[in-house]
Design an enzyme around this catalytic site. Structure first.
Site, PDB file in Angstrom:
ATOM      1  N   ASP A 196       0.836  -1.199   0.000  1.00 19.84           N
ATOM      2  CA  ASP A 196       0.000   0.000   0.000  1.00 19.84           C
ATOM      3  C   ASP A 196       0.878   1.260   0.000  1.00 19.84           C
ATOM      4  O   ASP A 196       0.746   2.133   0.866  1.00 19.84           O
ATOM      5  CB  ASP A 196      -0.952  -0.003   1.213  1.00 19.84           C
TER       6      ASP A 196
ATOM      7  N   HIS B  77      -2.099   0.166  11.934  1.00 20.86           N
ATOM      8  CA  HIS B  77      -1.981  -1.246  11.565  1.00 20.86           C
ATOM      9  C   HIS B  77      -0.524  -1.602  11.305  1.00 20.86           C
ATOM     10  O   HIS B  77       0.315  -0.723  11.157  1.00 20.86           O
ATOM     11  CB  HIS B  77      -2.797  -1.527  10.299  1.00 20.86           C
TER      12      HIS B  77
ATOM     13  N   GLN C 202      -3.060  -5.367   5.778  1.00 19.76           N
ATOM     14  CA  GLN C 202      -2.813  -4.363   6.825  1.00 19.76           C
ATOM     15  C   GLN C 202      -3.695  -4.703   8.016  1.00 19.76           C
ATOM     16  O   GLN C 202      -4.904  -4.431   7.986  1.00 19.76           O
ATOM     17  CB  GLN C 202      -3.145  -2.952   6.294  1.00 19.76           C
TER      18      GLN C 202
ATOM     19  N   ARG D 157       4.044  12.414  10.847  1.00 17.63           N
ATOM     20  CA  ARG D 157       2.694  12.406  10.284  1.00 17.63           C
ATOM     21  C   ARG D 157       1.995  11.147  10.823  1.00 17.63           C
ATOM     22  O   ARG D 157       2.399  10.030  10.508  1.00 17.63           O
ATOM     23  CB  ARG D 157       2.752  12.367   8.759  1.00 17.63           C
TER      24      ARG D 157
ATOM     25  N   ASP E  99      -0.430   8.640  10.597  1.00 19.29           N
ATOM     26  CA  ASP E  99      -1.268   8.141   9.513  1.00 19.29           C
ATOM     27  C   ASP E  99      -2.624   7.659  10.042  1.00 19.29           C
ATOM     28  O   ASP E  99      -2.704   7.053  11.111  1.00 19.29           O
ATOM     29  CB  ASP E  99      -0.523   6.974   8.842  1.00 19.29           C
TER      30      ASP E  99
ATOM     31  N   GLU F 243      -3.146  13.017  10.182  1.00 14.37           N
ATOM     32  CA  GLU F 243      -3.818  12.797   8.893  1.00 14.37           C
ATOM     33  C   GLU F 243      -5.282  12.482   9.175  1.00 14.37           C
ATOM     34  O   GLU F 243      -5.647  11.356   9.497  1.00 14.37           O
ATOM     35  CB  GLU F 243      -3.182  11.634   8.130  1.00 14.37           C
TER      36      GLU F 243
ATOM     37  N   HIS G 299      -0.450  12.254  -2.362  1.00 14.74           N
ATOM     38  CA  HIS G 299      -0.257  10.916  -2.945  1.00 14.74           C
ATOM     39  C   HIS G 299      -1.575  10.149  -2.996  1.00 14.74           C
ATOM     40  O   HIS G 299      -1.669   9.129  -3.655  1.00 14.74           O
ATOM     41  CB  HIS G 299       0.759  10.143  -2.115  1.00 14.74           C
ATOM     42  N   ASP G 300      -2.584  10.620  -2.240  1.00 11.06           N
ATOM     43  CA  ASP G 300      -3.874   9.941  -2.205  1.00 11.06           C
ATOM     44  C   ASP G 300      -4.836  10.581  -3.194  1.00 11.06           C
ATOM     45  O   ASP G 300      -4.559  11.629  -3.775  1.00 11.06           O
ATOM     46  CB  ASP G 300      -4.458   9.983  -0.783  1.00 11.06           C
TER      47      ASP G 300
ATOM     48  N   ARG H 277      -4.175   5.426  -7.685  1.00 10.95           N
ATOM     49  CA  ARG H 277      -3.414   6.504  -7.055  1.00 10.95           C
ATOM     50  C   ARG H 277      -2.001   6.596  -7.634  1.00 10.95           C
ATOM     51  O   ARG H 277      -1.343   7.629  -7.547  1.00 10.95           O
ATOM     52  CB  ARG H 277      -3.339   6.297  -5.538  1.00 10.95           C
TER      53      ARG H 277
HETATM   54  C1  GLC Z   1      -3.405   6.919   4.748  1.00  9.16           C
HETATM   55  C2  GLC Z   1      -2.458   7.043   3.577  1.00  9.16           C
HETATM   56  C3  GLC Z   1      -2.921   6.152   2.471  1.00  9.16           C
HETATM   57  C4  GLC Z   1      -2.990   4.744   2.982  1.00  9.16           C
HETATM   58  C5  GLC Z   1      -3.822   4.628   4.270  1.00  9.16           C
HETATM   59  C6  GLC Z   1      -3.630   3.307   4.965  1.00  9.16           C
HETATM   60  O1  GLC Z   1      -4.670   7.361   4.444  1.00  9.16           O
HETATM   61  O2  GLC Z   1      -2.359   8.376   3.169  1.00  9.16           O
HETATM   62  O3  GLC Z   1      -2.070   6.251   1.356  1.00  9.16           O
HETATM   63  O4  GLC Z   1      -3.585   3.924   2.002  1.00  9.16           O
HETATM   64  O5  GLC Z   1      -3.441   5.605   5.200  1.00  9.16           O
HETATM   65  O6  GLC Z   1      -2.443   3.272   5.688  1.00  9.16           O
END
Ligand code: GLC
Length: 615
Positions: A116, A159, A227, A257, A259, A301, A368-369, A493
């Protein structure tokens, strides 16, 4: 007590009671709390002298990240420069971009093909071999610090990868490790969760559980099946993850960051998003970093609507994250391009501008998303835009099908059941640079470049830290090669995660090229931003009625200085009337022209940075 121990003890003292209170509330386990405190001391003692110096410097200048010259760039290390050493060799380019904060996208050990994009971490203390080593990372952070560049990395705490040691042990049936995740030997509990928990990847990874045939158990997997969600009800999980966090910041990381932070606590019969315990955990993390490494910033995030995002700042007395993404503003920006109607964006900015000035947002046009269409549909409905058909319009628009669109890009996770879909594409492709280039249409290219630069100009006018996705500064286009890679093909993506094209970057020195025009267009704005103190994050910021439905007006004021930004979100020429400022005289900072604001023509996709002359 020596001076070092004294510093630590003072910091611990300051937070101890609250930290203990919160810890006991969640875990009621004083021996695990004592272990956490001992480990914090150890990580503090292990922290390098230079980093401790940084901690002290920033303690005396706690607003350092609210400066007007802050500019970020995010990239995947391999795509940008091959490996960590490569990044180090490109620091001059980063400086040339006026960037002083780099976000290294996930670089820790992950399983190829089940990664991922690196967000499935198999080892929190090991760098992917192809990218380098922990020593390389430390070398890079030192080199960045020498140049005044901050380094940000992801801490993926929701995760682990199924290849992580804990997951492998759990899979062998070891109860100690199974208790670090969510395992069920039948569908009873999972089926109850499925009733209230939405899906993150409805198409690429439907459902929230994965059946493991070998051990005949379901495991909770909110994101991809590989994950596995960590169980933060287990204090061992919290403690160990905090030790990983401290290990990583001790490598010289400035910004963590966090996540997918809203997801980290799960409760049956809830959406498993934004639960109160998540805030307890983030608050504890903030205190832990203030005790061990106070120069480190937490960036949350939280890809949610504004009411869900803002609580992650915490309160002034009990702060949580230092910075959050301005995600709704980002989505509203693209909506505005597709509709040429600034009403929603103006309203969104009013919401953000009304928040306490201490809050720092990261502003961005894309990352990136994917871009999710999380807009205020109540408001849009009143303006005649119904949710489902409007999302359809936006997705059609950005694929280039309707509305006079010049955009190119692809849908992401189109859900056949709800009809929902998100969107992927680079800034330049979504602005029309790709189409104009293919069709060799100079007029269209002119327009596309104007839109691209105008959007950056508008983003820089907002309060907070602007962050570029690497390649956007030279107008890089969508990369369709991911479709030939079976490990990536299902995840669109990757269309906007292409490798930096250094050959193309050479064109920034060749006048008239797309790269040169975008790069220098941005550079001029970056220089203005860095030299005008009105761009500090805690300046007064407000929106202005421009008298035209396609032109957005933003005002900024700080210590006697005032700037007005006007941004035309339509491709047609417009005229703006700003009545209340008739008597003031302004200078347009990009062209140097003098302007009165009573009646002002503004070309299609044009924009002005107007600075009020001193009275
Ligand atoms: C966050 C990341 C994304 C990822 C997700 C799972 O949202 O920005 O790219 O798929 O977490 O870790």
């Amino acid at each position: 007590m020596d001076r070092e121990s004294e510093v630590f003890s003072q910091r611990l003292e300051k937070h101890h009671d609250e930290l203990r209170w919160l810890y006991m509330e969640l875990y009621d386990n004083s021996s695990m709390f004592a272990e956490l405190c001992n480990q914090m001391r150890q990580f503090y003692l292990d922290r390098k002298k230079e980093l401790k110096k940084r901690d002290e410097e920033r303690a005396s200048d706690p607003d350092w990240y609210k400066r007007n010259d802050m500019l970020g760039m995010m990239f995947y290390i391999d795509n940008f420069a091959g490996n960590m050493k490569g990044v180090e060799s490109k620091l001059d380019y980063i400086e040339k971009c006026n960037v002083n904060y780099i976000h290294l996208m996930p670089f820790l050990e992950t399983a190829e093909g089940r990664s991922d994009g690196g967000y499935a971490v198999a080892d929190f203390r090991k760098v992917q071999e192809k990218l380098g080593s922990m020593e390389d990372l430390e070398h890079l952070t030192e080199a960045c610090h020498e140049k005044g560049i901050q380094i940000c990395m992801d801490f993926v705490m929701n995760h682990t990868s199924e290849d992580h040691e804990w997951a492998r042990k759990a899979r062998q049936g070891d109860g100690e490790y199974m208790s670090r995740y969510f395992f069920y030997d039948n569908w009873d509990v999972p089926s109850q969760y499925e009733k209230t928990v939405p899906q993150v990847f409805p198409t690429t990874s439907p459902g929230n559980f994965t059946w493991l045939e070998d051990i005949k158990h379901y495991v909770l997997t909110t994101f991809y099946p590989y994950q596995w969600d960590l169980n933060y009800k287990n204090p061992r999980v919290f403690n160990e993850m905090m030790y990983h966090f401290l290990y990583l910041v001790n490598r010289g990381i400035d910004i963590i960051r966090i996540d997918a932070v809203p997801y980290i606590w799960k409760e049956l019969h809830t959406s498993c998003r934004n639960l109160p315990q998540v805030h307890t955990i983030v608050r504890m993390m903030r205190m832990i970093s203030e005790i061990v490494c106070p120069s480190v910033l937490l960036l949350g995030e939280v890809v949610m609507e504004p009411e869900k995002v803002v609580p992650y700042f915490g309160t002034v007395e009990k702060p949580e994250c230092h910075m959050l993404y301005n995600v709704t503003t980002m989505a509203a920006t693209w909506h505005t391009i597709a509709t040429r109607d600034v009403r929603l964006l103006k309203r969104q900015l009013d919401i953000v501008n009304a928040l306490p000035k201490e809050y720092v947002f990261l502003n961005y046009l894309r990352c990136h998303d994917d871009i999710g269409w999380g807009l205020d549909y109540g408001f849009l409905m009143a303006a005649g835009m119904e949710e489902r058909s409007h999302k359809q319009y936006l997705n059609d628009y950005f694929q280039g099908y309707v509305g006079g669109s010049c955009s190119r890009g692809e849908l992401y996770n189109a859900d056949p059941v709800t009809g929902d879909a998100r969107f992927c594409g680079t800034t330049a492709s979504m602005c029309g640079v790709e189409k104009a280039g293919c069709e060799q249409d100079d007029g269209a290219m002119e327009k596309a470049i104007r839109l691209d630069i105008m959007l950056h100009g508008y983003m820089f006018m907002q309060s907070g830290i602007p962050v570029l996705y690497s390649g956007d500064e030279i107008g890089q286009l969508n990369d369709y090669t991911y479709k030939n890679d079976s490990l990536k093909a299902a995840d669109s993506r990757y269309i906007h995660r292409g490798a930096m094209n250094w050959k193309q970057a050479e064109n920034i020195e060749k006048p008239g090229t797309v790269e040169e025009r975008i790069f220098h267009g941005l550079q001029a704005l970056e220089k203005i931003r860095a030299s005008e103190k009105v761009f500090v994050s805690n300046a007064d910021t407000w929106t202005i009625e421009t008298g035209d439905g396609s032109v957005l007006g933003i005002g900024r004021y700080y210590e006697g200085e005032k700037i007005i930004g006007l941004f035309n979100f339509s491709e047609f020429d417009r005229t703006v009337r700003l009545n209340e400022t008739e008597t003031e005289e302004y200078e347009e900072l990009i062209s140097g022209e003098k302007k009165g604001l009573a009646e002002m023509p503004i070309p299609g996709y044009g924009f002005y940075y107007l600075k009020m002359k001193k009275l």
